[in-house]
Design a protein around this motif. Structure first.
Motif, PDB file in Angstrom:
ATOM      1  N   ALA A   7       2.637   1.517  -3.498  1.00  0.00           N
ATOM      2  CA  ALA A   7       1.699   1.779  -4.596  1.00  0.00           C
ATOM      3  C   ALA A   7       0.953   3.103  -4.431  1.00  0.00           C
ATOM      4  N   GLY A   8       1.166   3.779  -3.318  1.00  0.00           N
ATOM      5  CA  GLY A   8       0.514   5.067  -3.113  1.00  0.00           C
ATOM      6  C   GLY A   8      -0.902   4.992  -2.592  1.00  0.00           C
ATOM      7  N   PHE A   9      -1.316   3.849  -2.048  1.00  0.00           N
ATOM      8  CA  PHE A   9      -2.650   3.724  -1.474  1.00  0.00           C
ATOM      9  C   PHE A   9      -2.694   4.278  -0.057  1.00  0.00           C
ATOM     10  N   LYS A  10      -1.541   4.360   0.568  1.00  0.00           N
ATOM     11  CA  LYS A  10      -1.448   4.742   1.969  1.00  0.00           C
ATOM     12  C   LYS A  10      -0.334   5.767   2.108  1.00  0.00           C
ATOM     13  N   SER A  11      -0.556   6.773   2.932  1.00  0.00           N
ATOM     14  CA  SER A  11       0.467   7.781   3.203  1.00  0.00           C
ATOM     15  C   SER A  11       1.374   7.314   4.335  1.00  0.00           C
ATOM     16  N   PRO A  12       2.668   7.530   4.197  1.00  0.00           N
ATOM     17  CA  PRO A  12       3.582   7.103   5.257  1.00  0.00           C
ATOM     18  C   PRO A  12       3.395   7.921   6.537  1.00  0.00           C
TER      19      PRO A  12
ATOM     20  N   ASP B  32       0.825  -1.213   0.000  1.00  0.00           N
ATOM     21  CA  ASP B  32       0.000   0.000   0.000  1.00  0.00           C
ATOM     22  C   ASP B  32       0.856   1.260   0.000  1.00  0.00           C
ATOM     23  N   LEU B  33       1.941   1.240   0.755  1.00  0.00           N
ATOM     24  CA  LEU B  33       2.841   2.396   0.789  1.00  0.00           C
ATOM     25  C   LEU B  33       3.546   2.585  -0.551  1.00  0.00           C
TER      26      LEU B  33
END
Length: 134
Positions: free
Chosen positions: A26-31, A23-24
């Motif tokens: 692939a840009g689905f989740k913000s760090p 997710d991180l």
């Protein structure tokens, strides 16, 4: 806790780390400070990971990175003007791909398959890329 319960807990920890990592990437989740790419890599290379499973951490990391790279939209769906039919096109192109006409659901499943993604991942990529405006 039973052995099966312990195994399920171990699997759940590893599975969540894998989901977070993809997710991180692939840009689905913000760090965040406690969930970021470096933190995930540290976990996979840690003694904690080795105590949970016998997997090679570098192979796990490489495999997850390959999966994240596939999360790219190549095909999208459009509604035929003045009709209830939907079709698949290449991203940025309005020319329908022959044989892809059908209901919205069928077109979405076809596009997911053409993108090499399962339906759930395809829908996540659509949301990430702002393509829910059909």
């Amino acid at each position: 806790m039973t052995d099966k319960g312990i195994d399920n807990l171990k699997f759940g920890i590893i599975e969540q780390a894998a989901i977070d990592y993809v997710d991180l990437l692939a840009g689905f989740k913000s760090p965040t400070t406690d969930c970021n790419v470096d933190e995930c890599r540290r976990f996979f290379r840690s003694q904690w990971f080795h105590s949970l499973c016998d997997l090679d951490p570098e192979q796990v990391i490489n495999r997850l990175e390959r999966k994240a790279k596939t999360m790219v939209m190549k095909y999208e769906v459009h509604k035929e003007h003045g009709s209830s039919r939907w079709y698949v096109t290449e991203v940025g192109c309005k020319e329908p791909i022959p044989g892809t006409y059908g209901t919205k659901k069928r077109a979405l499943h076809t596009a997911a398959k053409m993108n090499g993604l399962d339906y759930k991942d395809y829908m996540r990529v659509r949301r990430r890329d702002g393509m829910n405006h059909d």
